[in-house]
Design an enzyme around this catalytic site. Structure first.
Site, PDB file in Angstrom:
ATOM      1  N   ASN A   9     -12.398   4.465  -8.044  1.00  0.00           N
ATOM      2  CA  ASN A   9     -11.564   4.595  -9.393  1.00  0.00           C
ATOM      3  C   ASN A   9     -12.133   3.501 -10.177  1.00  0.00           C
ATOM      4  OD1 ASN A   9      -9.679   4.743 -11.433  1.00  0.00           O
ATOM      5  ND2 ASN A   9      -7.840   4.224 -10.166  1.00  0.00           N
ATOM      6  N   LYS A  11     -11.438   3.117 -13.242  1.00  0.00           N
ATOM      7  CA  LYS A  11     -10.196   2.459 -14.160  1.00  0.00           C
ATOM      8  C   LYS A  11     -11.159   2.591 -15.688  1.00  0.00           C
ATOM      9  CE  LYS A  11      -7.538   0.636 -10.528  1.00  0.00           C
ATOM     10  NZ  LYS A  11      -6.689  -0.330 -10.093  1.00  0.00           N
ATOM     11  N   HIS A  94      -1.308   7.867 -10.952  1.00  0.00           N
ATOM     12  CA  HIS A  94      -1.672   6.651 -10.494  1.00  0.00           C
ATOM     13  C   HIS A  94      -0.407   5.724 -10.999  1.00  0.00           C
ATOM     14  CE1 HIS A  94      -3.734   2.764 -10.140  1.00  0.00           C
ATOM     15  NE2 HIS A  94      -4.412   3.194  -9.422  1.00  0.00           N
ATOM     16  N   GLU A  96      -0.647   2.734 -12.238  1.00  0.00           N
ATOM     17  CA  GLU A  96      -0.919   2.133 -13.494  1.00  0.00           C
ATOM     18  C   GLU A  96      -0.220   2.963 -14.778  1.00  0.00           C
ATOM     19  OE1 GLU A  96      -5.052   1.243 -12.955  1.00  0.00           O
ATOM     20  OE2 GLU A  96      -4.269  -0.433 -11.703  1.00  0.00           O
ATOM     21  N   GLU A 166      -0.759   4.037  -2.354  1.00  0.00           N
ATOM     22  CA  GLU A 166      -1.138   2.905  -2.981  1.00  0.00           C
ATOM     23  C   GLU A 166       0.200   2.004  -3.163  1.00  0.00           C
ATOM     24  OE1 GLU A 166      -5.433   3.373  -5.161  1.00  0.00           O
ATOM     25  OE2 GLU A 166      -3.900   3.604  -6.532  1.00  0.00           O
ATOM     26  N   GLY A 172      -4.794  -4.370  -7.275  1.00  0.00           N
ATOM     27  CA  GLY A 172      -5.286  -5.381  -7.888  1.00  0.00           C
ATOM     28  C   GLY A 172      -4.763  -6.658  -7.715  1.00  0.00           C
ATOM     29  N   SER A 211      -6.443  -3.182  -3.051  1.00  0.00           N
ATOM     30  CA  SER A 211      -7.225  -4.260  -2.540  1.00  0.00           C
ATOM     31  C   SER A 211      -8.210  -3.981  -1.477  1.00  0.00           C
ATOM     32  CB  SER A 211      -6.309  -5.469  -2.250  1.00  0.00           C
ATOM     33  OG  SER A 211      -5.713  -5.912  -3.599  1.00  0.00           O
TER      34      SER A 211
HETATM   35  P1  13P Z   1      -7.946  -2.389  -6.320  1.00  0.00           P
HETATM   36  O1  13P Z   1      -8.858  -1.488  -5.299  1.00  0.00           O
HETATM   37  O2  13P Z   1      -8.679  -3.021  -7.650  1.00  0.00           O
HETATM   38  O3  13P Z   1      -7.040  -3.039  -5.916  1.00  0.00           O
HETATM   39  O4  13P Z   1      -7.436  -0.958  -7.090  1.00  0.00           O
HETATM   40  C1  13P Z   1      -6.965  -0.012  -6.169  1.00  0.00           C
HETATM   41  C2  13P Z   1      -6.537   1.083  -7.094  1.00  0.00           C
HETATM   42  O5  13P Z   1      -5.569   1.231  -7.984  1.00  0.00           O
HETATM   43  C3  13P Z   1      -7.446   2.417  -6.965  1.00  0.00           C
HETATM   44  O6  13P Z   1      -6.738   3.536  -7.457  1.00  0.00           O
END
Ligand code: 13P
Length: 251
Positions: A9, A11, A94, A96, A166, A172, A211
């Site tokens: 991802n 982002k 997601h 976020e 997740e 993150g 992570s």
């Molecule tokens: P990280 O791997 O940066 O923690 O992000 C995970 C994520 O949100 C994947 O969709």
């Protein structure tokens, strides 16, 4: 036997030059992998990623879509547009987007069904906050998020997606779930689906995200209900992403 899958991802982290360098390193680096690999990229880069990746084993997808079809809706991108650019997958729900853009179980469900109708594979995300985990509400929260699609559309439709657990406290943060913590929730998700349809539950791919890195991937992927990963930051570094894909192959 469920086929393993690793999804990157990206982002909001792309540039034309960066994408080119990353894909040109990933394509030869992943040639031997037997698991599936998908990169979910920002909308403006579909054409570029399609051009570079179309003859490789890497599939590409989006990080979101609009549930509406062909309506006047400024700034929106439809499922049909994703299909037009060869996308196979789309991330739905997601954390976020749920947190910062106020997506709800209902709007995630609408996007989910729009993706399915267009022949895309949704990667449907679920997860609890740290406060919810500390309060002992993980199963309640994840169960509720899952039910938004499972109860609404039924197990036969859910079978067409990929699920992703997740935990928000792991996204993150550099604090991944331990293999046991992740396994416990993945098992719960599978059990909840099995109550509706055991066959669908058995074949359902459930990814872990939060992570993930080359050092922790193998232990997480070795868990019986973890079928691959949804990778954020480490999907932007070719060596890290390749290492995670190799770990899933061995898991
Ligand atoms: P990280 O791997 O940066 O923690 O992000 C995970 C994520 O949100 C994947 O969709």
């Amino acid at each position: 036997m469920r086929r393993k899958l690793v999804v990157g991802n990206w982002k909001m982290n792309s540039s034309k030059a960066g994408n080119k360098a990353l894909l040109e390193a990933l394509i030869p680096g992943l040639q031997q992998e037997t698991s599936d690999v998908v990169v979910c990229v920002p909308y403006p880069y579909f054409a570029q990623v399609q051009t570079i990746a179309q003859t490789s084993k890497i599939k590409w997808g989006a990080q979101n879509l609009c549930a509406n079809k062909n309506t006047a809706l400024t700034g929106a991108v439809s499922a049909a547009m994703l299909v037009d650019y060869g996308c196979s997958h789309v991330i739905i729900g997601h954390s976020e987007r749920r947190l910062q853009l106020h997506e709800t179980d209902d709007t995630a469900a609408a996007r989910f069904t729009a993706a399915i109708d267009a022949g895309l594979t949704p990667i449907f995300c679920m997860g609890e906050t740290k406060e919810e985990r500390d309060a002992g509400s993980t199963e309640y929260i994840v169960g509720r998020q899952l039910d938004a699609i499972l109860r609404r559309f039924g197990p036969e439709t859910v079978a067409k997606c990929v699920l992703a657990y997740e935990p928000l406290w792991a996204v993150g943060t550099d604090v991944p779930a331990t293999p046991d913590q992740a396994q416990e929730v993945h098992h719960y998700i599978r059990k909840r689906i099995a109550r509706c349809d055991e066959n669908v539950a058995e074949n359902m791919r459930i990814l872990y995200g939060g992570s993930l890195n080359p050092n922790n991937a193998a232990a997480l992927f070795a868990m019986p209900d973890i079928d691959g990963g949804l990778v954020g930051r480490c999907s932007l570094n070719a060596n890290d992403f390749i290492a995670i894909c190799k770990a899933v192959d061995e898991g």
